[in-house]
Design a protein around this motif. Sequence first.
Motif, PDB file in Angstrom:
ATOM      1  N   ALA A 121      34.091   1.145  34.516  1.00 43.21           N
ATOM      2  CA  ALA A 121      34.366   2.128  33.855  1.00 43.21           C
ATOM      3  C   ALA A 121      35.850   1.588  32.697  1.00 43.21           C
ATOM      4  N   SER A 158      38.238   9.386  32.974  1.00 37.69           N
ATOM      5  CA  SER A 158      37.459  10.287  32.318  1.00 37.69           C
ATOM      6  C   SER A 158      36.251  10.115  31.999  1.00 37.69           C
ATOM      7  N   GLU A 159      35.686   9.167  33.113  1.00 32.48           N
ATOM      8  CA  GLU A 159      34.108   9.487  33.166  1.00 32.48           C
ATOM      9  C   GLU A 159      33.562   9.284  34.601  1.00 32.48           C
ATOM     10  N   VAL A 218      30.878  18.403  35.031  1.00 27.97           N
ATOM     11  CA  VAL A 218      31.167  17.578  34.479  1.00 27.97           C
ATOM     12  C   VAL A 218      32.234  18.310  34.689  1.00 27.97           C
ATOM     13  N   ARG A 276      25.829  11.165  33.036  1.00 28.77           N
ATOM     14  CA  ARG A 276      26.596   9.742  32.586  1.00 28.77           C
ATOM     15  C   ARG A 276      27.392  11.171  31.928  1.00 28.77           C
ATOM     16  N   PHE A 277      29.181  11.438  32.040  1.00 30.10           N
ATOM     17  CA  PHE A 277      29.578  12.245  31.384  1.00 30.10           C
ATOM     18  C   PHE A 277      31.013  10.779  30.720  1.00 30.10           C
ATOM     19  N   ARG A 278      31.189  11.397  29.975  1.00 32.97           N
ATOM     20  CA  ARG A 278      32.345  10.992  29.588  1.00 32.97           C
ATOM     21  C   ARG A 278      33.565  11.958  28.603  1.00 32.97           C
ATOM     22  N   LYS A 279      34.927  11.636  28.413  1.00 34.88           N
ATOM     23  CA  LYS A 279      35.728  12.363  27.747  1.00 34.88           C
ATOM     24  C   LYS A 279      36.696  11.495  26.995  1.00 34.88           C
ATOM     25  N   TYR A 330      35.068   5.004  23.452  1.00 35.16           N
ATOM     26  CA  TYR A 330      34.120   4.823  23.407  1.00 35.16           C
ATOM     27  C   TYR A 330      33.141   4.033  21.809  1.00 35.16           C
ATOM     28  N   GLU A 333      30.055   6.055  21.125  1.00 38.71           N
ATOM     29  CA  GLU A 333      29.919   7.660  21.238  1.00 38.71           C
ATOM     30  C   GLU A 333      30.131   7.845  19.835  1.00 38.71           C
ATOM     31  N   SER A 351      31.913  13.997  19.706  1.00 37.81           N
ATOM     32  CA  SER A 351      31.719  13.268  21.231  1.00 37.81           C
ATOM     33  C   SER A 351      33.177  13.083  21.330  1.00 37.81           C
ATOM     34  N   GLY A 372      34.949  14.879  24.958  1.00 36.65           N
ATOM     35  CA  GLY A 372      33.495  14.518  25.320  1.00 36.65           C
ATOM     36  C   GLY A 372      32.203  13.830  25.281  1.00 36.65           C
TER      37      GLY A 372
END
Length: 657
Positions: free
Chosen positions: A12, A16-17, A40, A105-108, A112, A115, A119, A122
Amino acid sequence: MRASSENLLGEAAAGSEGVVSSQRLQAVPILRPGEVLEMVPGLIVTQHAGDGKANQYFLRGFNLDHGTDFATSVGGMPVNMPSHAHGQGYTDLNFLIPELVDRMRFRKGPYYAEEGDFSSAGTAHIDYVRKLDGTLGQITVGQHGYARSLLAGSPTIGNGNLLYALEWFHNDGPWEVHENYRKLNGVLSYSQGSRNDGFSVTGMAYRGTWTSTDQVAQRAIDSGLVNRFGSLDPTTGGETYRYSMSGEWATRGQDSQSKANVWWLRSGLDLWSNFQYCLNDIAATGSCATGDQFKQSERRQAAGFAASHAIFSRWGGLDVENSFGIQGRHDRLNPVALYATQSRNVLSTVREDDISQTSLALWAQNEIRWLPWLRSIGGLRGDTANFKVNSNLAANSGKASDQMLTPKFSLIFGPWRNSELYLSYGHGFHSNDARGTTIQVDPADGVTPADRVKPLVRTKGHEVGIRSEPLAGWQTTLSLWQLDAASELLFVGDAGTTEPSRPSRRRGLEWTNLYTPTAWLAIDADFSWSQARFRDFDATGDHIPGAVTTTANLGMTVDDIGPWYGALRLRYFGPRPLIENNSVRSSASTLANLRLGYKFDRQTRLAVDVYNLFDRKVSDIEYWYDSQLPGETAPASDRHVHPTEPRSLRLTLSYLF
């Protein structure tokens, strides 16, 4: 175990992913397809109108409306719609078939490099399976006219698999005016190999129609004019369609990974709404002869691509990964429009526009493992956006463009004793509706000056996070975050105008847990707290309307106890300020959903889902604004609510051929 999850220690980039497996998604009862996003942590999914409309989302102190500031993709295709007729970033997931989801797959946060637009709060990337265990036949029936059938399979053809699925759906809901939501949905995909070394070609088709019971003024309910499930306009609703083609390709070398995807879609929406009933009609004519119903309509074709290449090497004895990529998208809307209507008949045109919108991005990212316990990830993203608007009002036609560079950086310490510490910083952005970038006059009267807005709005965030496995089977993450937005700029699709808002700051804390003490039991618990405030001074107040403060999602999943299996979910949706001075707040709500299932054999299973288990009489959504009911002599500021559906049961029979 049905609630298994991937441990991202060593992989990671921020605390928070995460990854949600198909086993976890398929174990829980889901009222609507969009509710897969509630897996999520901290994300709440509601509905303020008919189920054929995109859901409303809340995360990290954002009322995300229908998707602004949360980017979603399915099979590599972005779902968010820029310059949409109803709202910027409109994310309609009604075409999603939950049984086909392989992982999410989640990201906040804006940390990144790959992204981009939408975004900042997230992202969620949903991937479909490439092969099923057999041919699935499934029938679901329930209260309020609910019926759904699904047929899906993946026979082997040549060196690959042909995945197919066909879904038929109908639901009336608890509403006095039956929703009559009808959906026909299909997927056809051919693939070879894996996601990291193979390809797939996918076609999807979805069409839905419905009658909508929108939010209702509380005073109309209190006076007995309508009940909680009644409608003040029985002709609101919508029709929508979405057809798409996409392809994904990947190849894995000894020291590299390359990926690419292309996609095309054609979509349309006709949405009839009436939120203020007679307010505008009485103001203009002195009577409520036609009412305030309006139609938002669009016809869209869009296409896009993305390609990336990662190189794994060593610099001076250090493990290094260098990644870079390109992304592009073009949307053509012909037209996107707002009309005044009565009983779905067009009375006049408020505005009608043709839009061409193109975006292009380049990004690069470098990851270095400096020490066995120290990694750094640095990235830079460059975006450019071009807008062209041809409006029925010549003054609102024009061109606009914008560019933005957004840096990203993370430091990751560990793992030590199955724990990692993350320090993350990054800039992000969201685009604004193209019509807002060229507007000069209010389309309602064609005279009143209107302010243009910036095409791209910068955000800036930072976060401290920790990920740990303190006990065998217990995965936990804790994140402390902050996100600043230069402006809460928003195109208001209901009015056809743009309202530039004020700079804002959100900060919060999230705690996520998954515990699997035995092979047959899993317990998950997610808690979030946030604070959202405008950063400048204004006498109206500094609270951001609709910004949720506290959420919680608790679950227990049981499997492999002989033939029985089940799941219990409990969701808490905290109160929100409804106006800037915080003098009016929404109520909190707590809902429970239950699944109880029985496996007759390997092929046949029966499940009962109970939604709103304790039959709580709460609201899915609450707003505060002015409206005027028929017979009222003046507008009134009031709470407008859309009720949560009452307790309901659904019975599902599944057979695997």
